[in-house]
Scaffold this motif. Structure first.
Motif, short mmCIF file in Angstrom:
data_model
loop_
_atom_site.label_atom_id
_atom_site.label_comp_id
_atom_site.label_asym_id
_atom_site.label_seq_id
_atom_site.Cartn_x
_atom_site.Cartn_y
_atom_site.Cartn_z
N UNK A 125 0.84 -1.34 -0.02
CA UNK A 125 -0.05 -0.06 0.11
C UNK A 125 0.84 1.01 -0.02
N UNK A 126 2.12 0.97 -0.12
CA UNK A 126 3.00 2.15 -0.14
C UNK A 126 3.94 2.13 -1.31
N UNK A 127 4.45 3.35 -1.53
CA UNK A 127 5.68 3.44 -2.66
C UNK A 127 6.87 3.54 -2.05
N UNK A 128 8.04 2.83 -2.55
CA UNK A 128 9.22 2.76 -1.73
C UNK A 128 9.63 4.22 -1.17
N UNK A 129 9.93 3.98 0.19
CA UNK A 129 10.66 5.10 0.60
C UNK A 129 9.31 5.90 1.32
N UNK A 130 8.15 5.78 1.28
CA UNK A 130 7.15 6.54 1.59
C UNK A 130 6.08 6.01 2.56
#
Length: 302
Positions: A125-130
């Motif tokens: 559910x998240x983009x890398x680093x976020x």
């Protein structure tokens, strides 16, 4: 080069396709070539939902009736042009343990994975680093409940989320149930998102205890729809919109309109999952029904 292997160039990337006549869905006569064709044609609407996310693959080297395996780490022979991101193992307590995840930012990578018989693609559910930019709720029916009952719960869930200013977008899972995906701010951590999803699930279960459960125990789920709020854990992934599923027939996780969901919930329309060929036609008609997921949504009330 063997006759069943041939090189192709896609958007300037060189790769080799193989065994295109191999049956991936034997009961439906659906070949690996058709899997690659589907992913190539669905790419314009699917790639934005894959971009920037570490992808987990479920591979079926000998088709859906054969042995399959989950794959998070990069496979052997990964081309040097495939984007990799080294990240901690999801859910691992050993902080030094990492995985080289594949990130599908472009068509050649999607075709390369399809050629590896990665039929199912799952993303977090998240983009890398976020922090998470999606809240996802899985609606899992316990027999004899099915997609009709899931649709009714989806409408209840939509209305409850709407009261908090959160918009929900429905899709079939392509297997038994369905998911609701909600764009959120990307400024709150997975623990908070999961806690909010659990709170809403428990509210609805208390409101309609005969039809809904928020408890994971299998014993309480027959005849009810389980609202799986735990999909929002940092270690979980959800099948990506438009991904194929490993069923007897080549179904795909299909975005729906709310009119369709309401029609199924009321019995005006038969509940069903959609085949790859149908999904392509739906995209021609509707475009990407989940396009709004690509823009940030609201913060969740805490």
């Amino acid at each position: 080069m063997p006759a069943d292997r041939f090189p192709v160039s896609i958007d300037g990337r060189d790769l080799e396709l193989s065994n295109l006549d191999k049956l991936m869905y034997p009961a439906a006569g659906f070949t690996k070539g058709e899997v690659i064709d589907y992913y190539t044609r669905i790419a314009p609407v699917m790639l934005p939902h894959l971009a920037g996310r570490a992808v987990t693959r479920i591979r079926y080297p000998n088709g859906v009736d054969g042995v399959h395996f989950f794959e998070k780490n990069k496979p052997g022979g990964t081309p040097d042009w495939v984007r990799l991101e080294t990240l901690p193992v999801p859910g691992s307590t050993r902080s030094r343990e990492t995985i080289d995840f594949v990130v599908v930012d472009e068509l050649p990578t999607l075709v390369w994975l399809a050629n590896l018989a990665a039929l199912e693609l799952h993303t977090p559910q998240w983009r890398i680093g976020a922090d998470p930019d999606l809240l996802v709720v899985d609606l899992d029916p316990g027999a004899p409940a099915g997609l009709k009952e899931c649709s009714a719960v989806a409408v209840l869930m939509r209305d409850r989320l709407e009261a908090d200013g959160v918009a929900a977008y429905p899709k079939t899972s392509g297997k038994k149930g369905m998911q609701l995906c909600c764009p959120i701010s990307g400024t709150q951590d997975a623990e908070l998102v999961a806690a909010y999803a659990k709170k809403v699930a428990e509210e609805l279960a208390a409101m309609v205890p005969g039809s809904i459960t928020a408890k994971m125990a299998k014993a309480v789920r027959p005849g009810k729809v389980f609202i799986d709020w735990s999909q929002n854990s940092a270690a979980k992934t959800t099948v990506t919109p438009y991904s194929l599923r490993a069923q007897a027939e080549p179904t795909a996780s299909t975005p729906l309109t709310w009119d369709e969901v309401e029609a199924v919930a009321t019995g005006a329309q038969e509940p069903r999952h959609y085949l790859a060929t149908e999904v392509l036609k739906r995209v021609e008609k509707h475009g990407d029904l989940m396009e709004d997921l690509l823009e940030p949504g609201p913060e969740l009330p805490v």
